[in-house]
Design a protein around this motif. Structure first.
Motif: not given
Ligand SMILES: NC(=O)c1ccc[n+]([C@@H]2O[C@H](COP(=O)([O-])OP(=O)(O)OC[C@H]3O[C@@H](n4cnc5c(N)ncnc54)[C@H](OP(=O)(O)O)[C@@H]3O)[C@@H](O)[C@H]2O)c1
Length: 336
Positions: A213-214, A227-242, A255-266
Protein backbone atom coordinates in the motif's frame (compact mmCIF):
# COMPACT_ATOMS: atom_id res chain seq x y z
CA UNK A 1 60.77 8.31 16.25
CA UNK A 2 60.03 6.96 12.75
CA UNK A 3 61.57 3.60 13.76
CA UNK A 4 59.36 3.36 16.83
CA UNK A 5 56.99 0.38 16.79
CA UNK A 6 53.41 0.23 17.98
CA UNK A 7 50.63 -2.35 18.13
CA UNK A 8 47.89 -2.49 15.52
CA UNK A 9 45.18 -4.89 14.43
CA UNK A 10 46.14 -5.89 10.89
CA UNK A 11 43.67 -7.57 8.52
CA UNK A 12 45.34 -9.60 5.74
CA UNK A 13 44.14 -11.75 2.87
CA UNK A 14 44.92 -15.37 3.74
CA UNK A 15 43.37 -17.03 0.68
CA UNK A 16 40.61 -16.65 -1.89
CA UNK A 17 38.04 -14.42 -0.11
CA UNK A 18 39.60 -15.34 3.24
CA UNK A 19 40.91 -12.84 5.75
CA UNK A 20 42.72 -13.06 9.06
CA UNK A 21 43.18 -10.54 11.85
CA UNK A 22 46.39 -10.33 13.85
CA UNK A 23 47.80 -7.90 16.36
CA UNK A 24 51.14 -6.93 14.89
CA UNK A 25 54.01 -4.50 15.45
CA UNK A 26 53.91 -1.60 12.96
CA UNK A 27 56.41 1.24 12.57
CA UNK A 28 55.56 4.93 12.49
CA UNK A 29 57.32 4.84 9.10
CA UNK A 30 54.62 2.45 7.82
CA UNK A 31 51.93 5.12 8.28
CA UNK A 32 50.85 7.22 5.29
CA UNK A 33 52.14 10.77 4.94
CA UNK A 34 50.08 13.44 6.72
CA UNK A 35 50.25 16.65 8.74
CA UNK A 36 49.42 15.28 12.19
CA UNK A 37 50.74 12.21 14.01
CA UNK A 38 48.36 11.18 16.79
CA UNK A 39 48.96 8.70 19.58
CA UNK A 40 45.58 6.98 19.76
CA UNK A 41 44.23 6.39 23.27
CA UNK A 42 40.74 5.18 22.33
CA UNK A 43 38.89 4.02 19.25
CA UNK A 44 35.46 2.45 18.83
CA UNK A 45 33.76 -0.24 16.78
CA UNK A 46 31.30 0.72 14.04
CA UNK A 47 29.50 -1.39 11.46
CA UNK A 48 31.83 -0.11 8.73
CA UNK A 49 34.84 -1.36 10.75
CA UNK A 50 33.32 -4.83 10.90
CA UNK A 51 32.96 -4.74 7.10
CA UNK A 52 36.56 -3.54 6.63
CA UNK A 53 37.83 -6.15 9.10
CA UNK A 54 36.11 -8.95 7.18
CA UNK A 55 37.41 -8.10 3.70
CA UNK A 56 34.58 -5.97 2.28
CA UNK A 57 36.26 -4.36 -0.74
CA UNK A 58 33.48 -1.79 -1.03
CA UNK A 59 34.93 -0.33 2.19
CA UNK A 60 38.65 -1.26 1.96
CA UNK A 61 40.25 -1.91 -1.43
CA UNK A 62 43.69 -3.11 -0.35
CA UNK A 63 44.93 -5.42 2.37
CA UNK A 64 46.90 -5.74 4.65
CA UNK A 65 45.05 -2.95 6.39
CA UNK A 66 44.33 -1.55 9.86
CA UNK A 67 40.62 -0.62 10.23
CA UNK A 68 39.14 1.87 12.69
CA UNK A 69 37.11 4.82 11.39
CA UNK A 70 37.33 6.45 14.84
CA UNK A 71 40.28 7.61 16.91
CA UNK A 72 40.80 9.92 19.88
CA UNK A 73 44.20 10.73 21.26
CA UNK A 74 47.02 13.20 21.69
CA UNK A 75 49.01 14.94 18.96
CA UNK A 76 52.62 13.79 18.97
CA UNK A 77 53.91 15.65 15.88
CA UNK A 78 52.33 18.31 13.71
CA UNK A 79 53.56 20.12 10.62
CA UNK A 80 50.80 22.77 10.86
CA UNK A 81 50.31 25.61 13.32
CA UNK A 82 46.68 24.53 13.91
CA UNK A 83 47.68 21.60 16.09
CA UNK A 84 50.52 21.29 18.58
CA UNK A 85 52.08 18.31 20.37
CA UNK A 86 50.01 17.56 23.45
CA UNK A 87 46.67 18.67 21.94
CA UNK A 88 43.79 16.27 22.63
CA UNK A 89 41.96 15.53 19.37
CA UNK A 90 39.25 13.44 17.71
CA UNK A 91 39.65 12.00 14.21
CA UNK A 92 36.64 10.30 12.61
CA UNK A 93 35.33 9.84 9.08
CA UNK A 94 36.94 10.92 5.78
CA UNK A 95 39.17 8.01 4.73
CA UNK A 96 40.33 6.99 8.22
CA UNK A 97 40.12 3.21 8.64
CA UNK A 98 38.86 2.70 5.10
CA UNK A 99 41.99 2.98 2.93
CA UNK A 100 44.06 4.96 5.46
CA UNK A 101 45.45 3.02 8.45
CA UNK A 102 42.87 3.63 11.19
CA UNK A 103 42.19 3.79 14.88
CA UNK A 104 42.74 0.09 15.59
CA UNK A 105 46.43 1.01 15.78
CA UNK A 106 48.19 2.96 18.54
CA UNK A 107 49.25 5.67 16.06
CA UNK A 108 47.58 7.33 13.05
CA UNK A 109 48.91 10.00 10.70
CA UNK A 110 46.30 12.13 8.94
CA UNK A 111 45.73 15.44 7.13
CA UNK A 112 45.07 18.36 9.52
CA UNK A 113 41.68 18.88 7.81
CA UNK A 114 40.43 15.62 9.35
CA UNK A 115 41.25 16.60 12.94
CA UNK A 116 38.76 18.03 15.46
CA UNK A 117 40.04 19.52 18.72
CA UNK A 118 38.50 17.60 21.64
CA UNK A 119 35.61 19.83 22.74
CA UNK A 120 35.46 21.06 26.31
CA UNK A 121 33.24 18.78 28.38
CA UNK A 122 34.34 15.48 26.81
CA UNK A 123 37.16 13.14 27.80
CA UNK A 124 38.95 11.15 25.09
CA UNK A 125 37.12 8.03 26.22
CA UNK A 126 33.71 9.74 26.22
CA UNK A 127 34.34 10.99 22.69
CA UNK A 128 34.80 7.39 21.56
CA UNK A 129 31.71 6.25 23.45
CA UNK A 130 30.00 8.47 20.90
CA UNK A 131 32.38 7.77 18.00
CA UNK A 132 30.99 7.86 14.48
CA UNK A 133 27.78 6.18 15.70
CA UNK A 134 27.05 8.94 18.22
CA UNK A 135 28.15 11.66 15.83
CA UNK A 136 25.77 10.25 13.19
CA UNK A 137 22.96 10.06 15.75
CA UNK A 138 23.71 13.71 16.58
CA UNK A 139 23.51 14.73 12.91
CA UNK A 140 20.21 12.83 12.62
CA UNK A 141 18.69 14.48 15.70
CA UNK A 142 19.85 17.85 14.42
CA UNK A 143 18.15 17.16 11.06
CA UNK A 144 14.81 16.36 12.75
CA UNK A 145 14.94 19.52 14.86
CA UNK A 146 16.18 21.67 11.96
CA UNK A 147 13.20 20.52 9.86
CA UNK A 148 10.75 21.48 12.60
CA UNK A 149 10.06 18.28 14.55
CA UNK A 150 9.28 19.06 18.19
CA UNK A 151 8.68 16.83 21.23
CA UNK A 152 4.96 17.68 21.46
CA UNK A 153 4.24 16.44 17.93
CA UNK A 154 4.30 12.72 18.74
CA UNK A 155 6.62 9.74 18.96
CA UNK A 156 9.89 9.35 17.05
CA UNK A 157 10.58 5.87 15.68
CA UNK A 158 14.21 4.68 15.88
CA UNK A 159 15.22 1.58 13.91
CA UNK A 160 18.41 -0.40 14.48
CA UNK A 161 17.85 0.78 18.05
CA UNK A 162 19.95 -1.91 19.73
CA UNK A 163 22.98 -0.89 17.62
CA UNK A 164 25.45 1.96 17.94
CA UNK A 165 23.67 4.68 15.97
CA UNK A 166 20.24 3.61 17.24
CA UNK A 167 21.24 3.46 20.92
CA UNK A 168 22.78 6.92 20.78
CA UNK A 169 19.77 8.32 18.89
CA UNK A 170 17.31 6.92 21.46
CA UNK A 171 19.36 8.38 24.32
CA UNK A 172 19.87 11.85 22.80
CA UNK A 173 16.21 12.16 21.76
CA UNK A 174 15.07 11.07 25.24
CA UNK A 175 17.41 13.61 26.85
CA UNK A 176 15.86 16.34 24.66
CA UNK A 177 12.33 15.42 25.80
CA UNK A 178 11.16 13.42 22.78
CA UNK A 179 9.10 10.26 23.25
CA UNK A 180 10.84 7.41 21.47
CA UNK A 181 9.50 4.19 19.98
CA UNK A 182 12.32 1.73 19.31
CA UNK A 183 12.31 -1.17 16.88
CA UNK A 184 13.25 -4.35 18.75
CA UNK A 185 16.24 -6.48 17.74
CA UNK A 186 16.02 -9.91 16.11
CA UNK A 187 16.27 -11.35 19.60
CA UNK A 188 14.10 -9.63 22.21
CA UNK A 189 15.90 -6.55 23.52
CA UNK A 190 12.95 -4.78 25.08
CA UNK A 191 14.54 -4.54 28.56
CA UNK A 192 17.64 -2.94 27.07
CA UNK A 193 15.60 -0.55 24.90
CA UNK A 194 13.59 0.58 27.93
CA UNK A 195 16.80 1.09 29.93
CA UNK A 196 18.17 3.46 27.29
CA UNK A 197 14.93 5.46 27.31
CA UNK A 198 12.50 4.03 24.74
CA UNK A 199 8.90 4.32 25.89
CA UNK A 200 7.37 2.09 23.21
CA UNK A 201 8.87 -1.11 21.80
CA UNK A 202 7.88 -2.12 18.27
CA UNK A 203 8.62 -5.58 16.97
CA UNK A 204 10.25 -5.72 13.57
CA UNK A 205 7.25 -7.53 12.04
CA UNK A 206 4.97 -4.72 13.20
CA UNK A 207 7.39 -2.12 11.81
CA UNK A 208 7.54 -3.76 8.37
CA UNK A 209 4.49 -3.71 6.05
CA UNK A 210 4.71 -5.85 2.93
CA UNK A 211 1.21 -5.08 1.58
CA UNK A 212 2.55 -2.66 -1.02
CA UNK A 213 0.00 0.00 0.00
CA UNK A 214 1.37 3.46 -0.89
CA UNK A 215 0.33 5.08 2.42
CA UNK A 216 -0.29 3.67 5.89
CA UNK A 217 -2.01 5.00 9.02
CA UNK A 218 0.00 8.00 10.19
CA UNK A 219 1.79 7.07 13.40
CA UNK A 220 5.14 8.83 13.92
CA UNK A 221 6.15 12.49 14.08
CA UNK A 222 9.60 11.57 12.83
CA UNK A 223 12.08 8.75 12.51
CA UNK A 224 15.80 7.99 12.60
CA UNK A 225 16.56 4.98 10.40
CA UNK A 226 19.79 2.95 10.18
CA UNK A 227 18.26 -0.10 8.50
CA UNK A 228 16.86 0.81 5.05
CA UNK A 229 14.74 -1.49 2.86
CA UNK A 230 11.14 -2.35 3.61
CA UNK A 231 11.37 -1.10 7.19
CA UNK A 232 12.36 2.39 6.04
CA UNK A 233 9.66 2.32 3.33
CA UNK A 234 7.03 1.37 5.93
CA UNK A 235 8.22 4.17 8.21
CA UNK A 236 8.01 6.82 5.49
CA UNK A 237 4.45 5.70 4.69
CA UNK A 238 3.54 5.99 8.41
CA UNK A 239 4.84 9.50 9.14
CA UNK A 240 2.47 12.31 10.16
CA UNK A 241 1.85 15.06 7.63
CA UNK A 242 5.00 17.20 7.31
CA UNK A 243 6.99 14.80 9.45
CA UNK A 244 10.68 14.02 8.88
CA UNK A 245 12.68 10.79 8.42
CA UNK A 246 16.46 10.54 8.41
CA UNK A 247 18.27 7.74 6.60
CA UNK A 248 21.87 6.82 7.45
CA UNK A 249 22.24 3.07 7.06
CA UNK A 250 21.43 -0.04 5.09
CA UNK A 251 22.01 -3.00 7.41
CA UNK A 252 18.86 -4.66 6.00
CA UNK A 253 18.95 -3.34 2.43
CA UNK A 254 20.05 -0.38 0.31
CA UNK A 255 16.71 -0.56 -1.56
CA UNK A 256 13.75 1.68 -0.84
CA UNK A 257 10.53 0.13 -2.20
CA UNK A 258 8.25 3.17 -2.17
CA UNK A 259 6.49 5.65 -4.45
CA UNK A 260 6.19 9.42 -4.15
CA UNK A 261 2.81 9.60 -2.35
CA UNK A 262 4.16 10.15 1.20
CA UNK A 263 6.11 13.12 -0.17
CA UNK A 264 3.43 14.70 -2.36
CA UNK A 265 0.32 13.87 -0.28
CA UNK A 266 1.74 14.20 3.25
CA UNK A 267 4.69 16.52 2.72
CA UNK A 268 7.07 14.05 4.36
CA UNK A 269 10.76 15.02 4.26
CA UNK A 270 13.44 12.37 3.83
CA UNK A 271 16.87 13.62 4.94
CA UNK A 272 20.07 11.76 4.01
CA UNK A 273 22.78 11.65 6.68
CA UNK A 274 26.43 11.48 5.58
CA UNK A 275 28.77 11.70 8.53
CA UNK A 276 31.85 10.88 6.45
CA UNK A 277 31.95 14.09 4.44
CA UNK A 278 30.11 16.33 6.89
CA UNK A 279 31.61 19.84 6.48
CA UNK A 280 33.97 20.92 9.29
CA UNK A 281 31.82 23.79 10.71
CA UNK A 282 28.79 21.46 11.09
CA UNK A 283 31.10 18.72 12.42
CA UNK A 284 32.54 21.01 15.14
CA UNK A 285 29.08 22.32 16.04
CA UNK A 286 27.71 18.78 16.43
CA UNK A 287 30.64 17.66 18.61
CA UNK A 288 30.11 20.78 20.76
CA UNK A 289 26.44 19.84 21.27
CA UNK A 290 27.38 16.21 22.09
CA UNK A 291 29.85 17.54 24.68
CA UNK A 292 27.40 20.06 26.11
CA UNK A 293 23.63 20.42 26.03
CA UNK A 294 23.05 16.98 24.42
CA UNK A 295 25.59 15.11 26.54
CA UNK A 296 24.45 11.67 27.62
CA UNK A 297 26.02 9.10 29.92
CA UNK A 298 25.97 5.55 28.69
CA UNK A 299 24.83 2.93 31.19
CA UNK A 300 26.95 -0.20 31.73
CA UNK A 301 24.48 -2.11 29.51
CA UNK A 302 25.07 0.27 26.59
CA UNK A 303 28.87 0.39 26.47
CA UNK A 304 31.72 -2.07 26.86
CA UNK A 305 35.46 -1.42 26.82
CA UNK A 306 37.87 -3.84 25.16
CA UNK A 307 41.56 -3.91 24.29
CA UNK A 308 42.85 -4.65 20.77
CA UNK A 309 43.01 -8.30 21.82
CA UNK A 310 39.31 -8.28 22.69
CA UNK A 311 38.24 -6.68 19.44
CA UNK A 312 38.28 -9.77 17.24
CA UNK A 313 35.29 -11.44 18.91
CA UNK A 314 33.37 -8.11 18.95
CA UNK A 315 33.82 -7.79 15.17
CA UNK A 316 32.45 -11.30 14.62
CA UNK A 317 29.58 -10.61 16.99
CA UNK A 318 28.67 -7.43 15.11
CA UNK A 319 28.68 -9.28 11.78
CA UNK A 320 26.43 -11.95 13.28
CA UNK A 321 23.87 -9.51 14.74
CA UNK A 322 24.83 -10.19 18.35
CA UNK A 323 26.16 -6.71 19.05
CA UNK A 324 24.47 -4.18 21.30
CA UNK A 325 25.19 -0.52 22.06
CA UNK A 326 28.77 0.77 21.80
CA UNK A 327 32.18 -0.88 22.01
CA UNK A 328 35.09 1.37 23.00
CA UNK A 329 38.62 0.16 22.25
CA UNK A 330 41.31 1.09 24.78
CA UNK A 331 44.62 1.40 22.90
CA UNK A 332 46.62 2.45 25.94
CA UNK A 333 46.67 -1.17 27.01
CA UNK A 334 46.68 -2.78 23.60
CA UNK A 335 46.88 -6.46 24.21
CA UNK A 336 45.61 -7.35 27.69
N1 LIG B 1 25.56 7.50 6.84
C1 LIG B 1 26.44 7.58 7.81
O1 LIG B 1 27.14 8.58 7.97
C2 LIG B 1 26.59 6.43 8.78
C3 LIG B 1 27.32 6.57 9.97
C4 LIG B 1 27.33 5.50 10.88
C5 LIG B 1 26.69 4.32 10.56
N2 LIG B 1 26.04 4.21 9.37
C6 LIG B 1 25.32 2.99 9.01
O2 LIG B 1 24.28 2.79 9.95
C7 LIG B 1 24.04 1.39 10.08
C8 LIG B 1 24.12 1.00 11.56
O3 LIG B 1 25.45 1.18 12.03
P1 LIG B 1 25.83 0.80 13.54
O4 LIG B 1 27.28 1.12 13.70
O5 LIG B 1 24.82 1.35 14.46
O6 LIG B 1 25.66 -0.81 13.48
P2 LIG B 1 25.34 -1.85 14.64
O7 LIG B 1 25.84 -1.33 15.94
O8 LIG B 1 25.80 -3.17 14.16
O9 LIG B 1 23.74 -1.84 14.71
C9 LIG B 1 22.96 -2.39 13.70
C10 LIG B 1 21.50 -2.35 14.11
O10 LIG B 1 20.68 -2.77 13.01
C11 LIG B 1 19.90 -3.91 13.38
N3 LIG B 1 19.86 -4.81 12.23
C12 LIG B 1 20.88 -5.53 11.69
N4 LIG B 1 20.47 -6.20 10.61
C13 LIG B 1 19.14 -5.91 10.48
C14 LIG B 1 18.14 -6.33 9.55
N5 LIG B 1 18.42 -7.16 8.55
N6 LIG B 1 16.88 -5.83 9.72
C15 LIG B 1 16.61 -4.99 10.74
N7 LIG B 1 17.51 -4.56 11.64
C16 LIG B 1 18.76 -5.04 11.51
C17 LIG B 1 20.62 -4.52 14.57
O11 LIG B 1 19.65 -5.17 15.37
P3 LIG B 1 19.63 -6.75 15.65
O12 LIG B 1 20.79 -7.35 14.92
O13 LIG B 1 19.74 -6.87 17.13
O14 LIG B 1 18.34 -7.18 15.13
C18 LIG B 1 21.15 -3.28 15.27
O15 LIG B 1 20.13 -2.69 16.04
C19 LIG B 1 25.06 0.71 9.17
O16 LIG B 1 24.49 0.48 7.89
C20 LIG B 1 26.16 1.74 9.06
O17 LIG B 1 26.95 1.57 7.90
C21 LIG B 1 25.99 5.24 8.49
Amino acid sequence: MQDKTFKALVVSESGEKQYRRDIMDRRIDDLPPGDVLVQVHYSSLNYKDALSASGNKGVTRKYPHTPGIDAAGVVEESSTATFRPGDAVIVTSYDLGMNTAGGFGQYIRVPAGWVVPLPEGLSLKESMEYGTAGFTAGLSVHALIHHGVQPDQGEILVSGATGGVGTMAVMILTKLGFRVAAVNGHTDASDYLRQIGAQTIINIEEATDSSGRPLLKSRWAGSIDAVGGELLATTIKSIHGHGVVTSCGNVASPDLPINVFPFILRGVTLVGIDSQNCPMPERMETWKKLAGEWKISLTAEAVEEVSLAGLDRCIDRMLNRGHRGRTVVNLTDAVN
